[in-house]
Motif scaffolding. Structure first.
Motif, PDB file in Angstrom:
ATOM      1  N   MET A 293       0.871  -1.074  -0.118  1.00  0.00           N
ATOM      2  CA  MET A 293       0.168  -0.010   0.070  1.00  0.00           C
ATOM      3  C   MET A 293       1.152   1.058  -0.166  1.00  0.00           C
ATOM      4  O   MET A 293       1.925   1.239   0.558  1.00  0.00           O
ATOM      5  N   TYR A 294       0.426   2.217  -0.587  1.00  0.00           N
ATOM      6  CA  TYR A 294       0.995   3.457  -0.784  1.00  0.00           C
ATOM      7  C   TYR A 294       0.203   4.774  -1.102  1.00  0.00           C
ATOM      8  O   TYR A 294      -1.171   4.357  -1.113  1.00  0.00           O
ATOM      9  N   ILE A 295       0.626   5.772  -0.475  1.00  0.00           N
ATOM     10  CA  ILE A 295      -0.076   6.996  -0.805  1.00  0.00           C
ATOM     11  C   ILE A 295       0.153   7.712  -2.242  1.00  0.00           C
ATOM     12  O   ILE A 295       1.311   7.898  -2.191  1.00  0.00           O
ATOM     13  N   ALA A 296      -0.931   8.003  -2.970  1.00  0.00           N
ATOM     14  CA  ALA A 296      -0.712   8.620  -4.148  1.00  0.00           C
ATOM     15  C   ALA A 296      -0.933  10.088  -4.072  1.00  0.00           C
ATOM     16  O   ALA A 296      -2.444  10.148  -3.798  1.00  0.00           O
ATOM     17  N   ARG A 297      -0.415  11.007  -4.900  1.00  0.00           N
ATOM     18  CA  ARG A 297      -0.978  12.270  -4.886  1.00  0.00           C
ATOM     19  C   ARG A 297      -1.264  12.679  -6.493  1.00  0.00           C
ATOM     20  O   ARG A 297      -0.228  12.797  -7.113  1.00  0.00           O
TER      21      ARG A 297
ATOM     22  N   ASN B 285     -10.018   7.398  -0.528  1.00  0.00           N
ATOM     23  CA  ASN B 285      -9.798   8.851  -0.957  1.00  0.00           C
ATOM     24  C   ASN B 285      -9.392   9.430   0.270  1.00  0.00           C
ATOM     25  O   ASN B 285     -10.359   9.784   1.063  1.00  0.00           O
ATOM     26  N   LEU B 286      -8.300   9.943   0.482  1.00  0.00           N
ATOM     27  CA  LEU B 286      -7.763  10.791   1.553  1.00  0.00           C
ATOM     28  C   LEU B 286      -7.805  12.278   1.678  1.00  0.00           C
ATOM     29  O   LEU B 286      -7.369  12.854   2.360  1.00  0.00           O
ATOM     30  N   THR B 287      -8.459  12.591   0.539  1.00  0.00           N
ATOM     31  CA  THR B 287      -8.211  14.185   0.262  1.00  0.00           C
ATOM     32  C   THR B 287      -9.061  15.073   1.321  1.00  0.00           C
ATOM     33  O   THR B 287      -8.338  16.003   1.749  1.00  0.00           O
ATOM     34  N   SER B 288      -9.920  14.575   1.961  1.00  0.00           N
ATOM     35  CA  SER B 288     -10.568  15.271   3.186  1.00  0.00           C
ATOM     36  C   SER B 288      -9.902  15.022   4.478  1.00  0.00           C
ATOM     37  O   SER B 288     -10.132  15.792   5.411  1.00  0.00           O
ATOM     38  N   TRP B 289      -8.919  14.463   4.501  1.00  0.00           N
ATOM     39  CA  TRP B 289      -8.241  14.291   5.827  1.00  0.00           C
ATOM     40  C   TRP B 289      -7.135  15.300   5.943  1.00  0.00           C
ATOM     41  O   TRP B 289      -6.780  15.997   5.160  1.00  0.00           O
ATOM     42  N   ALA B 290      -6.775  15.617   7.201  1.00  0.00           N
ATOM     43  CA  ALA B 290      -5.775  16.663   7.603  1.00  0.00           C
ATOM     44  C   ALA B 290      -4.516  16.181   7.269  1.00  0.00           C
ATOM     45  O   ALA B 290      -4.015  15.131   7.133  1.00  0.00           O
ATOM     46  N   PRO B 291      -3.398  17.364   6.851  1.00  0.00           N
ATOM     47  CA  PRO B 291      -2.293  16.846   6.316  1.00  0.00           C
ATOM     48  C   PRO B 291      -1.198  16.062   7.374  1.00  0.00           C
ATOM     49  O   PRO B 291      -0.768  15.136   6.982  1.00  0.00           O
ATOM     50  N   GLU B 292      -1.513  16.359   8.506  1.00  0.00           N
ATOM     51  CA  GLU B 292      -1.035  15.453   9.679  1.00  0.00           C
ATOM     52  C   GLU B 292      -1.200  14.092   9.558  1.00  0.00           C
ATOM     53  O   GLU B 292      -0.538  13.164  10.105  1.00  0.00           O
ATOM     54  N   ARG B 293      -2.649  13.763   9.470  1.00  0.00           N
ATOM     55  CA  ARG B 293      -3.020  12.357   9.506  1.00  0.00           C
ATOM     56  C   ARG B 293      -2.534  11.782   8.350  1.00  0.00           C
ATOM     57  O   ARG B 293      -2.180  10.545   8.371  1.00  0.00           O
ATOM     58  N   ILE B 294      -2.536  12.444   7.086  1.00  0.00           N
ATOM     59  CA  ILE B 294      -1.893  11.790   5.972  1.00  0.00           C
ATOM     60  C   ILE B 294      -0.341  11.623   6.173  1.00  0.00           C
ATOM     61  O   ILE B 294       0.151  10.534   5.759  1.00  0.00           O
ATOM     62  N   GLU B 295       0.364  12.446   6.874  1.00  0.00           N
ATOM     63  CA  GLU B 295       1.767  12.170   6.904  1.00  0.00           C
ATOM     64  C   GLU B 295       1.690  11.037   7.966  1.00  0.00           C
ATOM     65  O   GLU B 295       2.846  10.249   7.644  1.00  0.00           O
TER      66      GLU B 295
ATOM     67  N   LEU C  40       0.263   8.511   8.305  1.00  0.00           N
ATOM     68  CA  LEU C  40      -0.168   7.158   7.741  1.00  0.00           C
ATOM     69  C   LEU C  40       0.759   6.842   6.825  1.00  0.00           C
ATOM     70  O   LEU C  40       1.188   5.820   6.596  1.00  0.00           O
ATOM     71  N   ASP C  41       1.340   8.045   6.135  1.00  0.00           N
ATOM     72  CA  ASP C  41       2.499   7.789   5.044  1.00  0.00           C
ATOM     73  C   ASP C  41       3.605   7.108   6.006  1.00  0.00           C
ATOM     74  O   ASP C  41       4.189   6.111   5.306  1.00  0.00           O
ATOM     75  N   ARG C  42       3.994   7.554   6.863  1.00  0.00           N
ATOM     76  CA  ARG C  42       5.110   7.236   7.738  1.00  0.00           C
ATOM     77  C   ARG C  42       4.855   5.640   8.226  1.00  0.00           C
ATOM     78  O   ARG C  42       5.785   4.882   8.279  1.00  0.00           O
ATOM     79  N   ALA C  43       3.519   5.491   8.765  1.00  0.00           N
ATOM     80  CA  ALA C  43       3.358   4.020   9.298  1.00  0.00           C
ATOM     81  C   ALA C  43       3.422   3.112   8.107  1.00  0.00           C
ATOM     82  O   ALA C  43       4.009   2.007   8.182  1.00  0.00           O
TER      83      ALA C  43
ATOM     84  N   GLU D 154       8.128   3.449   9.533  1.00  0.00           N
ATOM     85  CA  GLU D 154       9.017   4.357  10.469  1.00  0.00           C
ATOM     86  C   GLU D 154       8.671   4.344  11.958  1.00  0.00           C
ATOM     87  O   GLU D 154       9.471   4.830  12.646  1.00  0.00           O
ATOM     88  N   PHE D 155       7.507   3.526  12.311  1.00  0.00           N
ATOM     89  CA  PHE D 155       7.060   3.483  13.641  1.00  0.00           C
ATOM     90  C   PHE D 155       7.387   1.993  14.244  1.00  0.00           C
ATOM     91  O   PHE D 155       6.890   1.678  15.125  1.00  0.00           O
ATOM     92  N   ASP D 156       8.003   1.091  13.363  1.00  0.00           N
ATOM     93  CA  ASP D 156       8.225  -0.341  13.971  1.00  0.00           C
ATOM     94  C   ASP D 156       8.950  -0.144  15.169  1.00  0.00           C
ATOM     95  O   ASP D 156       8.668  -1.123  15.840  1.00  0.00           O
ATOM     96  N   ASN D 157      10.127   0.591  15.476  1.00  0.00           N
ATOM     97  CA  ASN D 157      10.736   0.527  16.588  1.00  0.00           C
ATOM     98  C   ASN D 157      10.402   1.532  17.413  1.00  0.00           C
ATOM     99  O   ASN D 157      11.611   2.465  17.830  1.00  0.00           O
TER     100      ASN D 157
END
Length: 83
Positions: free
Chosen positions: A1-5, A34-44, A46-49, A53-56
């Motif tokens: 899975m990935y986030i596409a802009r 569709n994540l367009t209505s999400w806040a930028p912080e939430r999108i970031e 989710l992208d990091r997860a 990046e949160f594994d350790n």
């Protein structure tokens, strides 16, 4: 899975959660959300997860009893409308 802009001509880009899969010898993609209505912080976040990046994570663990109390208080606050 990935986030596409996906860029749009005169409006802000569409942000989609997508998945790649293989059908025979062809690579296909499907849009999961569709994540367009999400806040930028939430999108970031989710992208990091999705990138792992949160594994350790070295954050403090919350014990089960305290987590249960905090979860119940959060549910009550959401029902009352307190944010």
């Amino acid at each position: 899975m990935y986030i596409a802009r996906v860029p749009n001509r005169k409006s802000k880009p569409t942000i989609l959660l997508r998945e790649s899969y293989r059908e025979g010898s062809k690579v296909r993609t499907r849009t999961l959300a569709n994540l367009t209505s999400w806040a930028p912080e939430r999108i970031e976040a989710l992208d990091r997860a999705l990138k792992g990046e949160f594994d350790n994570c070295s954050g403090d663990m919350i014990s089960g009893a305290i987590f249960g109390v905090l979860f119940a208080l959060k549910q009550l606050a959401d029902q009352v409308g307190i944010t």
